[in-house]
Design a protein around this motif. Structure first.
Motif, PDB file in Angstrom:
ATOM      1  N   ILE A 231       7.870  -1.560   7.354  1.00  0.00           N
ATOM      2  CA  ILE A 231       8.685  -1.249   6.125  1.00  0.00           C
ATOM      3  C   ILE A 231       7.770  -1.531   5.064  1.00  0.00           C
ATOM      4  O   ILE A 231       7.141  -2.623   4.892  1.00  0.00           O
ATOM      5  N   VAL A 232       7.695  -0.641   3.978  1.00  0.00           N
ATOM      6  CA  VAL A 232       6.923  -1.048   2.933  1.00  0.00           C
ATOM      7  C   VAL A 232       7.726  -0.771   1.548  1.00  0.00           C
ATOM      8  O   VAL A 232       8.480   0.133   1.502  1.00  0.00           O
ATOM      9  N   SER A 233       7.782  -1.711   0.731  1.00  0.00           N
ATOM     10  CA  SER A 233       8.762  -1.702  -0.513  1.00  0.00           C
ATOM     11  C   SER A 233       7.773  -1.792  -1.568  1.00  0.00           C
ATOM     12  O   SER A 233       7.372  -2.604  -1.987  1.00  0.00           O
ATOM     13  N   ILE A 234       7.851  -0.566  -2.613  1.00  0.00           N
ATOM     14  CA  ILE A 234       6.907  -0.697  -3.688  1.00  0.00           C
ATOM     15  C   ILE A 234       7.812  -0.603  -5.129  1.00  0.00           C
ATOM     16  O   ILE A 234       8.838   0.309  -5.121  1.00  0.00           O
ATOM     17  N   ALA A 235       7.776  -1.652  -5.925  1.00  0.00           N
ATOM     18  CA  ALA A 235       8.535  -1.660  -7.085  1.00  0.00           C
ATOM     19  C   ALA A 235       7.626  -2.231  -8.025  1.00  0.00           C
ATOM     20  O   ALA A 235       7.605  -3.328  -8.550  1.00  0.00           O
ATOM     21  N   VAL A 236       6.669  -1.305  -8.570  1.00  0.00           N
ATOM     22  CA  VAL A 236       5.642  -1.622  -9.556  1.00  0.00           C
ATOM     23  C   VAL A 236       5.974  -0.903 -10.846  1.00  0.00           C
ATOM     24  O   VAL A 236       5.531   0.562 -10.570  1.00  0.00           O
ATOM     25  N   PRO A 237       6.335  -1.260 -12.039  1.00  0.00           N
ATOM     26  CA  PRO A 237       6.706  -0.364 -12.968  1.00  0.00           C
ATOM     27  C   PRO A 237       5.293  -0.071 -13.644  1.00  0.00           C
ATOM     28  O   PRO A 237       4.361  -0.889 -13.430  1.00  0.00           O
ATOM     29  N   SER A 238       5.089   1.075 -14.196  1.00  0.00           N
ATOM     30  CA  SER A 238       3.754   1.571 -14.637  1.00  0.00           C
ATOM     31  C   SER A 238       3.840   2.499 -15.978  1.00  0.00           C
ATOM     32  O   SER A 238       5.172   2.682 -16.068  1.00  0.00           O
ATOM     33  N   ASP A 239       2.781   2.742 -16.410  1.00  0.00           N
ATOM     34  CA  ASP A 239       2.961   3.732 -17.586  1.00  0.00           C
ATOM     35  C   ASP A 239       3.067   5.081 -17.253  1.00  0.00           C
ATOM     36  O   ASP A 239       2.871   5.342 -16.063  1.00  0.00           O
ATOM     37  N   MET A 240       3.363   5.865 -18.270  1.00  0.00           N
ATOM     38  CA  MET A 240       4.004   7.313 -17.946  1.00  0.00           C
ATOM     39  C   MET A 240       2.743   8.019 -17.337  1.00  0.00           C
ATOM     40  O   MET A 240       1.677   7.857 -17.972  1.00  0.00           O
ATOM     41  N   GLY A 241       3.041   8.883 -16.393  1.00  0.00           N
ATOM     42  CA  GLY A 241       1.838   9.697 -16.029  1.00  0.00           C
ATOM     43  C   GLY A 241       1.354   9.343 -14.464  1.00  0.00           C
ATOM     44  O   GLY A 241       1.079   7.952 -14.216  1.00  0.00           O
ATOM     45  N   SER A 242       1.371  10.174 -13.651  1.00  0.00           N
ATOM     46  CA  SER A 242       1.216   9.941 -12.220  1.00  0.00           C
ATOM     47  C   SER A 242      -0.295   9.446 -11.958  1.00  0.00           C
ATOM     48  O   SER A 242      -0.323   8.830 -11.090  1.00  0.00           O
ATOM     49  N   GLU A 243      -1.147   9.520 -12.964  1.00  0.00           N
ATOM     50  CA  GLU A 243      -2.531   8.763 -12.734  1.00  0.00           C
ATOM     51  C   GLU A 243      -2.362   7.517 -13.065  1.00  0.00           C
ATOM     52  O   GLU A 243      -3.313   6.663 -12.259  1.00  0.00           O
ATOM     53  N   ASN A 244      -1.200   7.112 -13.216  1.00  0.00           N
ATOM     54  CA  ASN A 244      -0.970   5.407 -13.463  1.00  0.00           C
ATOM     55  C   ASN A 244      -0.222   4.835 -12.499  1.00  0.00           C
ATOM     56  O   ASN A 244       0.062   3.740 -12.332  1.00  0.00           O
ATOM     57  N   TYR A 245       0.489   5.702 -11.674  1.00  0.00           N
ATOM     58  CA  TYR A 245       1.349   5.349 -10.681  1.00  0.00           C
ATOM     59  C   TYR A 245       0.737   4.669  -9.334  1.00  0.00           C
ATOM     60  O   TYR A 245      -0.487   5.076  -8.942  1.00  0.00           O
ATOM     61  N   PRO A 246       1.309   3.495  -8.818  1.00  0.00           N
ATOM     62  CA  PRO A 246       0.597   3.177  -7.547  1.00  0.00           C
ATOM     63  C   PRO A 246       0.603   4.308  -6.470  1.00  0.00           C
ATOM     64  O   PRO A 246       1.697   4.943  -6.486  1.00  0.00           O
ATOM     65  N   THR A 247      -0.521   4.456  -6.007  1.00  0.00           N
ATOM     66  CA  THR A 247      -0.729   5.777  -5.107  1.00  0.00           C
ATOM     67  C   THR A 247      -1.142   5.073  -3.629  1.00  0.00           C
ATOM     68  O   THR A 247      -1.671   4.179  -3.325  1.00  0.00           O
ATOM     69  N   VAL A 248      -0.089   5.759  -2.495  1.00  0.00           N
ATOM     70  CA  VAL A 248      -0.341   5.698  -1.288  1.00  0.00           C
ATOM     71  C   VAL A 248      -1.385   6.693  -0.600  1.00  0.00           C
ATOM     72  O   VAL A 248      -1.058   7.883  -0.791  1.00  0.00           O
ATOM     73  N   ARG A 249      -2.322   6.210  -0.030  1.00  0.00           N
ATOM     74  CA  ARG A 249      -3.295   7.056   0.194  1.00  0.00           C
ATOM     75  C   ARG A 249      -3.333   7.489   1.813  1.00  0.00           C
ATOM     76  O   ARG A 249      -2.705   6.997   2.664  1.00  0.00           O
ATOM     77  N   GLU A 250      -3.935   8.538   2.048  1.00  0.00           N
ATOM     78  CA  GLU A 250      -4.194   9.045   3.445  1.00  0.00           C
ATOM     79  C   GLU A 250      -4.523   7.941   4.388  1.00  0.00           C
ATOM     80  O   GLU A 250      -5.518   7.401   3.867  1.00  0.00           O
ATOM     81  N   GLY A 251      -3.971   7.959   5.513  1.00  0.00           N
ATOM     82  CA  GLY A 251      -4.199   7.078   6.553  1.00  0.00           C
ATOM     83  C   GLY A 251      -3.816   5.409   6.481  1.00  0.00           C
ATOM     84  O   GLY A 251      -3.792   4.614   7.095  1.00  0.00           O
ATOM     85  N   TRP A 252      -2.962   5.173   5.358  1.00  0.00           N
ATOM     86  CA  TRP A 252      -2.464   4.082   5.099  1.00  0.00           C
ATOM     87  C   TRP A 252      -1.219   3.506   5.777  1.00  0.00           C
ATOM     88  O   TRP A 252      -0.975   2.596   6.430  1.00  0.00           O
ATOM     89  N   LEU A 253      -0.334   4.529   5.864  1.00  0.00           N
ATOM     90  CA  LEU A 253       0.934   4.325   6.672  1.00  0.00           C
ATOM     91  C   LEU A 253       0.933   4.518   8.122  1.00  0.00           C
ATOM     92  O   LEU A 253       0.223   5.595   8.327  1.00  0.00           O
ATOM     93  N   LYS A 254       1.349   3.825   8.841  1.00  0.00           N
ATOM     94  CA  LYS A 254       1.312   3.782  10.213  1.00  0.00           C
ATOM     95  C   LYS A 254       2.252   4.737  10.961  1.00  0.00           C
ATOM     96  O   LYS A 254       3.194   4.965   9.964  1.00  0.00           O
ATOM     97  N   PRO A 255       2.381   5.336  11.728  1.00  0.00           N
ATOM     98  CA  PRO A 255       3.246   6.154  12.528  1.00  0.00           C
ATOM     99  C   PRO A 255       4.611   5.185  12.546  1.00  0.00           C
ATOM    100  O   PRO A 255       4.671   4.027  12.936  1.00  0.00           O
ATOM    101  N   GLY A 256       5.717   5.968  12.190  1.00  0.00           N
ATOM    102  CA  GLY A 256       7.078   5.506  12.272  1.00  0.00           C
ATOM    103  C   GLY A 256       7.351   4.513  10.960  1.00  0.00           C
ATOM    104  O   GLY A 256       8.315   3.824  10.729  1.00  0.00           O
ATOM    105  N   ALA A 257       6.364   4.397   9.964  1.00  0.00           N
ATOM    106  CA  ALA A 257       6.421   3.695   8.663  1.00  0.00           C
ATOM    107  C   ALA A 257       7.736   3.964   7.989  1.00  0.00           C
ATOM    108  O   ALA A 257       7.787   5.241   7.924  1.00  0.00           O
ATOM    109  N   PHE A 258       8.287   3.446   7.211  1.00  0.00           N
ATOM    110  CA  PHE A 258       9.509   3.597   6.310  1.00  0.00           C
ATOM    111  C   PHE A 258       8.973   3.200   5.166  1.00  0.00           C
ATOM    112  O   PHE A 258       8.896   1.968   4.740  1.00  0.00           O
ATOM    113  N   LEU A 259       8.751   3.980   4.037  1.00  0.00           N
ATOM    114  CA  LEU A 259       8.364   3.689   2.823  1.00  0.00           C
ATOM    115  C   LEU A 259       9.254   3.681   1.646  1.00  0.00           C
ATOM    116  O   LEU A 259       9.948   5.039   1.536  1.00  0.00           O
TER     117      LEU A 259
END
Length: 382
Positions: A231-259
């Motif tokens: 289980i991954v829980s992301i709660a990080v406020p950030s500035d407007m614009g997707s370039e500022n959002y926390p980003t989950v990259r390819e390969g980080w999430l394990k099979p069966g993960a709940f984000l």
């Protein structure tokens, strides 16, 4: 019952519940709150609710201030500087209406106060008479945290053991509490935050409140919190614009993960294609996006807004944007195998406050908690 008037009397009394009263009445009972939010989301998906706006899906009405002083005494804009009213009605076994009202100002923290100070009025659905007036900071925090728990109940693996926390603030405290309420096998928590103070404080709280957590890791990268977590829980406020959002990259999430994401989020396209996408309530994002310039996700970075954008521009079929309430109702399947990856969007809405306020109010009436106040014996104008 306190707060009710009847046809034989014009007297109206209501219950005042301070924050200590709310605690005594069970506002911090996360297991009960998760059950209540599950019931609420099922009713929401069925349409047995009303909120503000022409389509009954508005988050509420917000009042802000100008950037420069225009009249003596008028506040000026600043971080989280606003007032907001959030009304709703909920049917089913609730049959109540109510409104959360709050003022918010990040400068409050310098005074030792919460950023937002919230109160809630619960009303009789027919007469409009107040049933209760209550402190609502804990009410709001727990209903917010319970929604991730409902998602985990239906979407996370039953054998989940490892939780990755990205953003060790209040929102992730109640989220973790709700995960533990529905997945008691959790024994490991990994914490990533921008500051050492917030990580250390969060870790100390986990040690004190949840002795079942045998492994507690403070990590230096978001990637380390995400990798190998069930289980991954992301709660990080950030500035407007997707370039500022926390980003989950390819390969980080394990099979069966709940984000689970309660704030802004960006995801690599490969991960988007790998996952199932579920929102707490699809219609609120659709209504919200209608008020924003496209693409809506660039203004309000909730994952549900990104899904609205993808459906609108054809990158996603409408049925791929799933609704948790429909899963709760059995209209669509929940987790179907141990390798499914879920990305779950949490947005928040006033019916959640009505649901949890009603439960806590009924607990207070049952247990004789709170102070009875009188509106009138007879109305002067009727």
């Amino acid at each position: 019952m306190k707060g009710h008037s009847d046809v034989t009397s014009t007297k109206i009394e209501f219950l005042y519940l301070s924050e200590p009263d709310m605690i005594r009445a069970g506002v911090t009972n996360m297991a009960e709150c998760v059950d209540t939010m599950s019931e609420m989301l099922g009713l929401f998906a069925a349409g047995d609710y009303r909120m503000a706006g022409v389509d009954n899906n508005s988050h509420g009405a917000m009042m802000t201030f100008p950037t420069e002083a225009t009249f003596p005494g008028m506040p000026v804009d600043g971080p989280d500087r606003r007032f907001m009213a959030m009304p709703a009605y909920l049917g089913g076994d609730f049959q109540t209406a109510g409104c959360k009202w709050y003022g918010s100002n990040v400068e409050n923290k310098k005074r030792g106060l919460p950023r937002s100070i919230l109160t809630f009025t619960l009303n009789d659905k027919d007469t409009g008479a107040p049933l209760a007036y209550m402190s609502a900071n804990l009410l709001s925090a727990y209903r917010t945290g319970a929604i991730p728990g409902v998602g985990a109940r239906y979407l996370a693996r039953e054998d989940a053991k490892v939780v990755g926390i990205v953003g060790p603030g209040v929102m992730n405290r109640t989220s973790l509490e709700s995960f533990l309420a529905v997945r008691p096998g959790i024994d490991t928590v990994k914490i990533f935050g921008r500051g050492e103070k917030s990580k250390t404080s969060f870790a100390a709280w986990v040690r004190e409140e949840f002795p079942q957590i045998t492994t507690l890791e403070m990590v230096d990268r978001m990637e380390d919190a995400v990798r190998e977590s069930d289980i991954v829980s992301i709660a990080v406020p950030s500035d407007m614009g997707s370039e500022n959002y926390p980003t989950v990259r390819e390969g980080w999430l394990k099979p069966g993960a709940f984000l689970c994401c309660s704030a802004h989020l960006a995801v690599d396209e490969v991960v988007v294609q790998q996952a199932r996408h579920v929102a707490d309530a699809r219609s609120i994002y659709q209504a919200w996006a209608g008020e924003l310039p496209a693409p809506a996700h660039e203004t309000v970075g909730l994952w549900g807004m990104h899904l609205v954008d993808r459906v609108r521009d054809g990158r996603m079929r409408p049925e791929q944007f799933e609704d948790l309430g429909e899963i709760i109702q059995g209209k669509t399947p929940g987790r179907q195998n141990d390798d499914e990856i879920f990305i779950y969007s949490v947005g928040g809405m006033p019916v959640e406050d009505v649901a949890w306020a009603t439960k806590v109010y009924r607990n207070a009436v049952r247990d004789g908690i709170g102070t009875t106040l009188k509106l009138w014996d007879e109305p002067t104008l009727a």
